[in-house]
Write a protein that holds these residues in place. Structure first.
Motif, PDB file in Angstrom:
ATOM      1  N   GLY A   1      52.063  50.822  44.117  1.00 51.97           N
ATOM      2  CA  GLY A   1      51.806  51.775  45.186  1.00 51.97           C
ATOM      3  C   GLY A   1      50.371  52.279  45.198  1.00 51.97           C
ATOM      4  N   ARG A   2      50.158  53.364  45.939  1.00 53.33           N
ATOM      5  CA  ARG A   2      48.806  53.887  46.128  1.00 53.33           C
ATOM      6  C   ARG A   2      48.544  55.039  45.170  1.00 53.33           C
ATOM      7  NH1 ARG A   2      48.374  54.207  52.755  1.00 53.33           N
ATOM      8  NH2 ARG A   2      49.020  52.057  53.189  1.00 53.33           N
ATOM      9  N   ILE A   3      48.117  54.733  43.975  1.00 53.86           N
ATOM     10  CA  ILE A   3      47.727  55.768  43.022  1.00 53.86           C
ATOM     11  C   ILE A   3      46.250  55.591  42.711  1.00 53.86           C
ATOM     12  CG2 ILE A   3      50.028  55.938  42.027  1.00 53.86           C
ATOM     13  CD1 ILE A   3      49.114  54.209  39.738  1.00 53.86           C
ATOM     14  N   ARG A   4      45.635  56.619  42.172  1.00 54.88           N
ATOM     15  CA  ARG A   4      44.204  56.548  41.893  1.00 54.88           C
ATOM     16  C   ARG A   4      43.918  55.495  40.827  1.00 54.88           C
ATOM     17  NH1 ARG A   4      42.209  62.558  40.806  1.00 54.88           N
ATOM     18  NH2 ARG A   4      44.174  62.666  39.658  1.00 54.88           N
ATOM     19  N   GLY A   5      42.941  54.649  41.109  1.00 58.69           N
ATOM     20  CA  GLY A   5      42.612  53.580  40.176  1.00 58.69           C
ATOM     21  C   GLY A   5      43.646  52.475  40.154  1.00 58.69           C
ATOM     22  N   SER A   6      44.388  52.345  41.256  1.00 62.13           N
ATOM     23  CA  SER A   6      45.498  51.393  41.269  1.00 62.13           C
ATOM     24  C   SER A   6      45.040  49.951  41.132  1.00 62.13           C
ATOM     25  CB  SER A   6      46.316  51.551  42.551  1.00 62.13           C
ATOM     26  OG  SER A   6      45.524  51.273  43.693  1.00 62.13           O
ATOM     27  N   LEU A   7      43.873  49.613  41.675  1.00 63.19           N
ATOM     28  CA  LEU A   7      43.418  48.226  41.606  1.00 63.19           C
ATOM     29  C   LEU A   7      43.191  47.775  40.165  1.00 63.19           C
ATOM     30  CD1 LEU A   7      40.952  47.781  44.629  1.00 63.19           C
ATOM     31  CD2 LEU A   7      43.256  46.872  44.339  1.00 63.19           C
ATOM     32  N   GLY A   8      42.703  48.679  39.320  1.00 64.16           N
ATOM     33  CA  GLY A   8      42.524  48.334  37.909  1.00 64.16           C
ATOM     34  C   GLY A   8      43.858  48.088  37.226  1.00 64.16           C
ATOM     35  N   ILE A   9      44.860  48.899  37.564  1.00 64.56           N
ATOM     36  CA  ILE A   9      46.203  48.712  37.001  1.00 64.56           C
ATOM     37  C   ILE A   9      46.803  47.403  37.508  1.00 64.56           C
ATOM     38  CG2 ILE A   9      48.529  49.680  36.837  1.00 64.56           C
ATOM     39  CD1 ILE A   9      47.286  52.443  37.279  1.00 64.56           C
ATOM     40  N   ILE A  10      46.611  47.145  38.809  1.00 71.12           N
ATOM     41  CA  ILE A  10      47.127  45.898  39.394  1.00 71.12           C
ATOM     42  C   ILE A  10      46.495  44.693  38.719  1.00 71.12           C
ATOM     43  CG2 ILE A  10      47.136  44.491  41.504  1.00 71.12           C
ATOM     44  CD1 ILE A  10      47.308  47.201  43.051  1.00 71.12           C
ATOM     45  N   CYS A  11      45.184  44.761  38.459  1.00 73.52           N
ATOM     46  CA  CYS A  11      44.481  43.661  37.780  1.00 73.52           C
ATOM     47  C   CYS A  11      45.076  43.418  36.398  1.00 73.52           C
ATOM     48  CB  CYS A  11      42.994  43.986  37.672  1.00 73.52           C
ATOM     49  SG  CYS A  11      42.009  42.673  36.907  1.00 73.52           S
ATOM     50  N   THR A  12      45.337  44.493  35.656  1.00 70.20           N
ATOM     51  CA  THR A  12      45.895  44.374  34.304  1.00 70.20           C
ATOM     52  C   THR A  12      47.283  43.751  34.319  1.00 70.20           C
ATOM     53  OG1 THR A  12      44.647  46.316  33.556  1.00 70.20           O
ATOM     54  CG2 THR A  12      46.549  45.662  32.235  1.00 70.20           C
ATOM     55  N   VAL A  13      48.155  44.320  35.146  1.00 73.07           N
ATOM     56  CA  VAL A  13      49.540  43.844  35.185  1.00 73.07           C
ATOM     57  C   VAL A  13      49.626  42.435  35.763  1.00 73.07           C
ATOM     58  CG1 VAL A  13      51.848  44.329  36.064  1.00 73.07           C
ATOM     59  CG2 VAL A  13      50.372  46.215  35.363  1.00 73.07           C
ATOM     60  N   THR A  14      48.786  42.142  36.759  1.00 72.72           N
ATOM     61  CA  THR A  14      48.811  40.815  37.379  1.00 72.72           C
ATOM     62  C   THR A  14      48.334  39.744  36.403  1.00 72.72           C
ATOM     63  OG1 THR A  14      48.367  41.808  39.541  1.00 72.72           O
ATOM     64  CG2 THR A  14      48.035  39.438  39.333  1.00 72.72           C
ATOM     65  N   CYS A  15      47.286  40.042  35.648  1.00 69.41           N
ATOM     66  CA  CYS A  15      46.824  39.085  34.635  1.00 69.41           C
ATOM     67  C   CYS A  15      47.926  38.813  33.615  1.00 69.41           C
ATOM     68  CB  CYS A  15      45.583  39.611  33.925  1.00 69.41           C
ATOM     69  SG  CYS A  15      44.053  39.421  34.874  1.00 69.41           S
ATOM     70  N   MET A  16      48.653  39.852  33.287  1.00 74.59           N
ATOM     71  CA  MET A  16      49.766  39.706  32.350  1.00 74.59           C
ATOM     72  C   MET A  16      50.859  38.818  32.946  1.00 74.59           C
ATOM     73  SD  MET A  16      51.307  42.959  30.331  1.00 74.59           S
ATOM     74  CE  MET A  16      52.006  42.812  28.701  1.00 74.59           C
ATOM     75  N   ALA A  17      51.189  39.075  34.212  1.00 71.72           N
ATOM     76  CA  ALA A  17      52.243  38.306  34.874  1.00 71.72           C
ATOM     77  C   ALA A  17      51.809  36.874  35.143  1.00 71.72           C
ATOM     78  CB  ALA A  17      52.631  38.988  36.191  1.00 71.72           C
ATOM     79  N   PHE A  18      50.563  36.693  35.586  1.00 73.59           N
ATOM     80  CA  PHE A  18      50.078  35.353  35.893  1.00 73.59           C
ATOM     81  C   PHE A  18      49.914  34.530  34.619  1.00 73.59           C
ATOM     82  CE2 PHE A  18      46.966  32.141  37.278  1.00 73.59           C
ATOM     83  CZ  PHE A  18      47.579  31.703  38.444  1.00 73.59           C
ATOM     84  N   GLY A  19      49.567  35.207  33.526  1.00 76.85           N
ATOM     85  CA  GLY A  19      49.458  34.509  32.248  1.00 76.85           C
ATOM     86  C   GLY A  19      50.782  33.924  31.797  1.00 76.85           C
TER      87      GLY A  19
END
Length: 437
Positions: free
Chosen positions: A91-109
């Motif tokens: 969702g739309r939380i402050r600094g969300s793109l950094g969190i999305i990058c972290t979790v996505t790298c984890m999922a894509f890995g």
């Protein structure tokens, strides 16, 4: 030639040929092993015999299958789907793109099992978005370098397979042993992202969305991403459900990847810019490199063992180090240092036969030792001076190397925390192993 001299000859030959003369690591190992064979009057013909025998392994078949499936996923446009899916959940939380990058790298890995594939695919998607949102390029590069190796710690993991083969451990146990440390990295990175970016952002406008609307949006993105999510479901469900071995699950994931690739190609020819033959060529090159590394590292292990180096090291360390804690400190420093310069697969295959027998004398299990080794080598991926992840991150974002290293310091601190937890709390590491054992 004594065992101590044999070890010195091996190290010097490997350093001279692989690091100074830039000979590929597998051949550097072969040359160093040959010196030991000749110096100890062992028959060098056994080099070929041991090399061939090391490749005659059913478990080793898992590597080309997972690499092939990972390359298929990398070039199938999965990265954008995974990013959108994670974004719909967070969702739309402050600094969300950094969190999305972290979790996505984890999922894509999880899909690729490769740090380089993860940073390339996710970096190309996330870097422009983070740049538009005002993230400093150097911070984006540091975050990509810090998160890309999480796929190594979340199964399926090729280095995990390599360690399991070298230590004669169960692949599934080695895979699960690094899940706990990976969660430490994820939580730590999210905290760093909030302190560095999130808390300095103004609060976003209040979104008046009902729970039903949120759930509908998540369901829509989940349906679109389901073909990608099905791959880890197949792998984990088959392995931990007792249906098949990790190798057979790798074969199933490769077959599924081919089916997904063909269907996507039929639906939209422009969706994939690469042919199946090119996928096979890319994965074949990676498999060949790992196969050579495995073959000649086995030769190196045999040379070291037959020269008495393992016993020599065991006696040397146990006679001078009486404390288990000091030994753990020593191997952490050593592995972290090696992670800065050496390929993770090479380090796993070189150091496991050398130090695992010694570790067992201190009551350290093979699975716990593997978790320590893999976590340290992963942190080395973003640690200067070599820091391959940092170099790739700066290339993707266009950031300067010096500024990226400065931004990497908080992530390195998280890495040290993960190393300490992995080393000092084996119960935490084994908790995830025991859940699915």
């Amino acid at each position: 030639m004594s065992a101590g001299v044999a070890l010195l000859v091996f190290i010097l030959a490997f350093v001279i040929f692989s690091m100074l003369l830039k000979v590929p690591v597998p051949f550097g190992l072969a040359i160093a092993s040959l010196f030991v064979f000749l110096g100890t009057n062992m028959n060098p013909i056994t080099v070929a015999q041991y090399s061939f025998a090391s490749l005659d392994s059913f478990a080793l078949l898992a590597i080309p299958f997972y690499i092939f499936a990972g390359v298929l996923m990398e070039y199938s446009g999965i990265s954008k789907l995974v990013v959108n899916w994670i974004q719909s959940i967070i969702g739309r939380i402050r600094g969300s793109l950094g969190i999305i990058c972290t979790v996505t790298c984890m999922a894509f890995g999880v899909l690729t099992g490769s740090a380089m594939a993860t940073i390339s695919a996710i970096g190309k998607v996330m870097a422009p978005e983070m740049d538009k949102d005002g993230y400093p390029k150097s911070y984006t590069a540091a975050l990509l370098a810090a998160t890309c190796f999480l796929g190594i710690l979340i199964p399926p993991s090729v280095p995990g397979i390599m360690y399991a083969l070298a230590s004669d451990s169960k692949i599934s146990d080695v895979w699960m042993a690094t899940v706990g440390p990976a969660l430490v990295f994820m939580v730590g990175y999210i905290i760093v992202n909030y302190l560095r970016i999130g808390c300095h952002r103004p609060k976003g406008a209040k979104v008046h969305a009902s729970v039903a609307e949120y759930a509908t949006n998540v369901c829509k993105t989940t349906v679109r991403t389901f073909p990608a999510l099905l791959m880890p479901i197949i792998i984990y469900g088959c392995i931990y459900g007792g249906i098949c071995t990790p190798t057979e699950a790798g074969a199933l994931s490769a077959v599924y990847g081919i089916i997904y690739f063909i269907i996507l190609k039929i639906i939209d020819r422009k969706a994939i810019s690469i042919s199946l033959w090119e996928v096979a060529a890319i994965s074949g090159a990676s498999t060949a490199a790992i196969g050579l590394l495995n073959a000649f590292s086995t030769v190196a292990g045999k040379a070291i063992t037959m020269a008495g180096v393992s016993n020599f090291l065991s006696d040397l360390i146990t006679s001078n180090i009486n404390s288990r804690a000091v030994f753990l400190l020593m191997i952490n420093i050593l592995f972290l240092f090696l992670g800065m310069f050496l390929d993770i697969n090479a380090a796993v295959l070189i150091m496991t036969p050398l130090l695992l027998p010694v570790a067992k004398t201190y009551g350290i299990t093979a699975v716990h030792f593997g978790a320590i080794l893999l976590v340290n080598m992963s942190v080395g991926f973003m640690t200067p001076p070599f820091a391959l992840g940092t170099f790739v991150g700066t290339k993707i974002t266009g950031a300067g190397y010096g500024e990226t290293v400065k931004e990497s310091i908080p992530f390195m601190i998280v890495g040290l925390v993960a190393i300490i937890i992995t080393t000092c709390f084996p119960e935490y590491v084994m908790f995830f192993v025991n859940i699915l054992s």
